[in-house]
Design a protein around this motif. Structure first.
Motif, short mmCIF file in Angstrom:
data_model
loop_
_atom_site.label_atom_id
_atom_site.label_comp_id
_atom_site.label_asym_id
_atom_site.label_seq_id
_atom_site.Cartn_x
_atom_site.Cartn_y
_atom_site.Cartn_z
N ARG A 96 -1.89 -13.67 -4.75
CA ARG A 96 -0.47 -13.40 -4.46
C ARG A 96 0.23 -12.97 -5.75
O ARG A 96 -0.32 -13.10 -6.83
CB ARG A 96 0.24 -14.64 -3.92
N GLU A 112 5.50 -6.38 -5.51
CA GLU A 112 5.29 -7.16 -4.29
C GLU A 112 4.32 -6.44 -3.37
O GLU A 112 4.28 -5.21 -3.32
CB GLU A 112 6.63 -7.33 -3.55
N MET A 113 3.51 -7.22 -2.65
CA MET A 113 2.66 -6.61 -1.63
C MET A 113 3.09 -7.10 -0.27
O MET A 113 3.10 -8.29 0.00
CB MET A 113 1.17 -6.94 -1.87
N VAL A 114 3.46 -6.13 0.58
CA VAL A 114 3.84 -6.48 1.94
C VAL A 114 2.69 -6.04 2.85
O VAL A 114 2.21 -4.92 2.75
CB VAL A 114 5.16 -5.79 2.34
N GLY A 115 2.25 -6.96 3.69
CA GLY A 115 1.14 -6.65 4.59
C GLY A 115 1.64 -6.38 6.00
O GLY A 115 2.53 -7.06 6.49
N ARG A 138 -0.32 -4.39 -8.27
CA ARG A 138 0.84 -5.24 -8.01
C ARG A 138 1.33 -5.86 -9.31
O ARG A 138 2.53 -5.85 -9.59
CB ARG A 138 0.47 -6.33 -6.99
N LEU A 146 0.55 -2.79 2.39
CA LEU A 146 -0.85 -2.87 2.82
C LEU A 146 -0.88 -2.90 4.35
O LEU A 146 -0.38 -3.85 4.95
CB LEU A 146 -1.49 -4.14 2.25
N VAL A 201 -5.09 -9.08 5.11
CA VAL A 201 -3.63 -9.12 5.05
C VAL A 201 -3.17 -10.52 4.65
O VAL A 201 -2.31 -10.69 3.79
CB VAL A 201 -3.03 -8.70 6.41
N SER A 255 -1.23 -10.63 0.93
CA SER A 255 0.19 -10.25 1.05
C SER A 255 1.14 -11.34 0.62
O SER A 255 0.89 -12.52 0.83
CB SER A 255 0.50 -9.88 2.50
N ASP A 256 2.26 -10.90 0.03
CA ASP A 256 3.34 -11.83 -0.30
C ASP A 256 4.22 -12.06 0.92
O ASP A 256 4.78 -13.12 1.10
CB ASP A 256 4.17 -11.28 -1.45
N ILE A 283 4.28 -10.90 5.29
CA ILE A 283 3.49 -10.29 6.37
C ILE A 283 4.41 -9.92 7.53
O ILE A 283 5.27 -10.71 7.94
CB ILE A 283 2.40 -11.26 6.87
N GLY A 306 3.57 -14.78 3.10
CA GLY A 306 2.11 -14.81 3.11
C GLY A 306 1.56 -16.19 2.89
O GLY A 306 0.55 -16.58 3.49
#
Lengths: 365, 520
Positions: free
Chosen positions: B265, B301-304, B462, B470, B478, B482-483, B485, B499
């Motif tokens: 994360r 940030e990673m959004v899934g 990231r 993502l 995912v 992901s941070d 979802i 996440g």
């Protein structure tokens, strides 16, 4: 009990380089063999016929210049076809675009010839002929790029209209293109300012070198420029082109127009060169259709088209002369052309697949 | 060989007694140009058992299955059915011996009804079809294994899970005693997987044999009576006994080394909003594909986006990338609207996009790695390859792409290496430095080793402050990266969760369209 031997087609992951040369070469040889069988069956000597063709088409000095002269127009229609084919655009109407090139070139020569000097007239005639060829493909190109209409059908059908147009301009009374008050309807010769002289009084014209130059430039354009890059992307995967923001419609349109212009140039080359006039005899010669075969044999490679164009020109001119020197039917040259296309297309299988026989092990019950 | 071949349980053959196996492969060898796909592989399945073929992509499990059902013929070795040697010259010969394969990509006619699809290929049909009688027969077969299907329904209107059931019923209707299921869960949501497993048990209870092909360890442990692990065309291990297999051990047999796919994360606070989506809707041919989607993705940030394939993921990604114009709503990158301005504009704002379809969309198959790197970059009128060449060589080294150099043609790369080329191009920035990275199914079809690499690359991006969206059908992926979802179902965001606190069951339920309470 079934035969335990099966023929297996195994897809090649990579085509060996030698096959790219070997397959076209063997296609020509195979076509000659079929031609020989045909000649034998109809009571002619294949050896005599072929040796006559060889000397008339390739080895005698007159044969060489005639062949190179004829190859000028064939290389034009060959690169015209290949330029479209490489992007999976099947412009098979090069024949009609060639007629339009003749009409356009003859018109320019007749309308402007008396007023302008040769060094202006020749480029003008060639340019107007090319534009006329491009114009003839404009409609198919437009509907293809906008609506996806098959260019195969549209370009082919327009060829018949182009042929009628040629006949109309020659046979309709009082036409601009024909000699006034002549008992026999015949195209008017363009003035001397729009006519080139054969090199050393042969049927080889300087346009040959222009066409070679164009083929080399096109080769470079496709390999090295952004435009060529775009063509390759669209040809291989239209979705990748969309992804990369490449406008496929515009490129489709321009490639078709350039293809048409090249066939048109072929027609104009005939006006400044051997024909000098709008001649309905062109309709029987099929130079435009020959371009399709030449491109196929060369696998759309522009430098290979120069070679296959010269080869075809030799077969044609050698074949044509047979009629005069011997009693062999004139059509042997055209027949060989068709046979070469068939074998070249069939030979693709050898390039794509590794074909071999295997002995299958049968399970014992 | 001693190291490679690992026998966890000794003597797995005929564990249940002297009964001959329903189907066995003996020392099967199959060669493809340049690849030894199966290297003297032994495999057998008993009546009423589930025997799993486990292996990475390219391990040879699909090749073996293809030979077991008659699609390919082995170069050497032989196959026996109930102890008798048989020759499987075609899939029809396979069916004749009661062997049927359910392919990963269904082979159904969408315009036909379920019953019509099931009887397709039968040779004992009368000239005139009696539809109601056929539908009753098909329903009877389905019911006896607890497979609920509607024989009169048109296949084109069925869900993926239902279509799979049609394929299974078709195999059973044709008299299959041995079913080969090729990656059957790849297309299913968790609830459908459970349903499939119930069906599998119903079939084994009726004495059918199931050959289950998979690379997903969790489900393999759950469903299998026995597991055979393949690596590089060789059998590297057998495990027998339900529940006896251990995922760690299987992973090691499959990959050849220990594998750690950990949760990752954002390590530090996220920055400003890079991607802003407002009330995005898209209607294609009168069908609503995306409706009222609004969310932001921040720098670092990673959004899934989770969801079953075909719920609007592809269209969402294409819209953000400027390939599709939305019907209403807007997309902005770093505050600038991209709507209606095309992909090049979006890229100039810092977008990088890894589409789901690698070869054919993200990469041009017939072009070299070098030319593919140029695809999304600024090309001059005369393409300048000489200055890009050293960079291509550097990227090949940096991303550990197995290739013969920049001129290696994309089509000849393995799936994992093709994906690395795509990531290398998109992560290395083109027209501008990458600010927003949209990635679709980045690890689909990759082997475990490559998955590790790709995930690490995304995590690095990231950490470098890129905003990442993502989009993946792989729920595990995912969930573990992901941070935040979002679950996409029929074009709408139906569920949102951080996440860290995401629950597999809730997210899975949302993917199946069951309305969870916690929509925020």
């Amino acid at each position: 009990m079934r035969s335990p031997i099966r023929i297996v087609f195994e897809q090649r992951s990579e085509t060996p380089k030698r096959l790219s040369i070997l397959v076209p070469l063997l296609s020509v040889v195979a076509a000659l063999v079929v031609g020989a069988l045909f000649l034998l069956a109809t009571g002619y000597s294949p050896i005599e016929t072929y040796s006559n063709m060889l000397s008339d088409g390739f080895t005698s000095s007159r044969g060489i210049t005639d062949t190179l002269g004829l190859s000028t127009v064939l290389i034009c229609t060959g690169i015209s076809a290949a330029f479209a084919f490489q992007m999976n655009l099947y412009n098979i109407g090069g024949e009609g675009q060639l007629y339009l090139g003749m009409i356009g070139g003859a018109w320019a020569g007749l309308a402007l010839g008396d007023r302008l000097p040769t060094f202006v007239m020749i480029p003008v005639v060639l340019l107007v002929g090319s534009l006329a060829g491009a114009l003839w493909v404009l409609l198919p190109a437009f509907v293809r790029s906008r609506l996806g209409t098959s260019e195969i059908v549209t370009t082919l059908l327009l060829t018949y209209i182009a042929a009628s147009l040629v006949k109309h301009f020659v046979y309709s009374p009082g036409s601009f293109f024909v000699t006034k008050n002549s008992a026999f309807p015949q195209g008017r010769l363009v003035p001397d300012s729009a006519a080139l002289k054969g090199i050393g009084d042969t049927s080889l014209y300087p346009t040959f070198f222009l066409v070679i130059l164009i083929a080399v430039v096109l080769f470079w354009v496709v390999k090295k420029t952004e435009y060529g890059y775009r063509i390759q992307v669209i040809a291989d995967s239209p979705r990748a082109a969309h992804y990369a923001g490449i406008n496929a419609n515009r490129t489709t349109l321009s490639v078709m127009l350039i293809s048409g212009a090249l066939s048109g140039l072929g027609g104009a080359v005939l006006i400044v060169g051997p024909f000098g006039r709008l001649d309905p005899g062109i309709i029987l010669l099929g130079y435009g259709y020959a371009g399709i075969v030449i491109a196929a044999l060369a696998r759309n490679n522009f430098s290979a088209i120069i070679i296959s164009g010269i080869l075809f020109a030799g077969l044609r001119s050698g074949g044509d002369k047979l009629q005069i020197s011997t009693s062999t039917p004139i059509h042997i040259g055209v027949m060989l052309q068709g046979a070469i296309l068939l074998f070249a297309l069939g030979g693709e299988a050898f390039r794509r697949y590794h074909i071999h026989a295997v002995r299958t092990e049968r399970a014992t019950q | 060989m001693t190291n490679a071949s690992h026998e966890v349980a000794k003597g797995p053959h005929h564990a249940s007694g002297a009964a001959p196996s329903a189907l066995s492969a003996h020392s099967i060898v199959k060669r493809f140009p340049g690849v030894l796909a199966n290297d003297s592989v032994d495999f057998d399945v008993l009546p009423g058992e589930v025997h799993t073929l486990l292996g990475e992509n390219g391990a040879g499990k699909s090749t073996l299955a293809a030979m077991l059902c008659g699609l390919y013929q082995p170069d050497s070795g032989y196959i026996t059915r109930n102890g008798e040697r048989i020759a499987l010259s075609s899939p029809r010969a396979g069916l004749h011996h009661g062997i049927a394969m359910v392919h990963q990509h269904f082979r159904l006619v969408e315009r036909f009804t379920v019953a019509e699809n099931v009887i397709l290929g039968s040779r004992d049909l009368s000239y005139k079809l009696n539809r109601s009688e056929l539908e009753d027969k098909v329903a009877a077969v389905a019911d006896s294994y607890g497979l609920p299907i509607e024989p009169g329904a048109t296949v084109g209107e069925l869900s993926v899970g239902q279509r799979q059931r049609v394929e299974i019923v078709k195999a059973l209707y044709q008299g299959a005693e041995i079913l080969l299921l090729d990656e059957p869960t790849a297309v299913l949501v968790p609830a459908e997987v459970e349903k499939l497993f119930e069906n599998v048990h119903a079939m084994t209870r009726a004495g059918k044999s199931i050959v289950f092909i998979s690379h997903k360890l969790g489900e393999v442990v759950e469903i299998s009576d026995r597991v055979t692990v393949l690596r590089n065309g060789r059998v590297t291990g057998h495990v027998s006994g339900r529940g006896a297999a251990d995922t760690k051990e299987l992973a090691r047999l499959m990959v050849g080394r220990d594998i750690e796919l950990t949760t990752q994360r954002a390590s530090h606070a996220t920055g400003h909003e890079v991607l802003q989506i407002r009330d995005l809707s898209l209607t294609v041919n009168g069908v609503s594909v995306l409706s009222d989607i609004s969310f932001n993705v921040h720098a670092g940030e990673m959004v899934g986006i989770a969801g079953v394939a075909g719920n609007g993921q592809r269209e969402l990604a294409d819209t953000i990338a400027g390939l599709i114009s939305p019907t209403s709503g807007s997309v902005a990158i770093s505050g600038s609207l991209t709507t209606d301005r095309g992909p090049i504009h979006a890229r100039e704002l810092g977008l990088a996009y890894v589409p789901e379809d690698r070869l054919g969309m993200g990469l041009v198959p017939s072009m070299s790695i070098l030319d593919n790197l140029l695809l999304t970059r600024d090309r001059h009128i005369v393409v300048d390859r000489t200055t890009v060449r050293p960079e291509a060589a550097r990227l090949i080294e940096q991303f550990e792409i197995k290739a013969n150099g920049p001129d290696h043609v994309a089509r000849k790369l393995s799936g994992g290496n093709a994906q690395k080329v795509l990531l290398a191009r998109e992560l290395s920035g083109g027209r501008t430095a990458t600010k927003l990275l949209v990635v679709c199914s980045p690890t689909r079809g990759l082997d475990v080793g490559a998955i590790e690499t790709v995930r690490a690359l995304l995590d690095d991006a990231r950490s470098a402050g890129q905003a990442i969206l993502l989009i993946s059908e792989d729920l595990d992926e995912v969930m573990s990266l992901s941070d935040r979802i979002f679950v996409l179902y029929r074009g709408s965001v139906v569920y949102e969760t951080p996440g860290e606190s995401a629950q597999l069951s809730t997210v899975g339920a949302a993917m199946a369209g069951l309305q969870p309470e916690g929509k925020s």
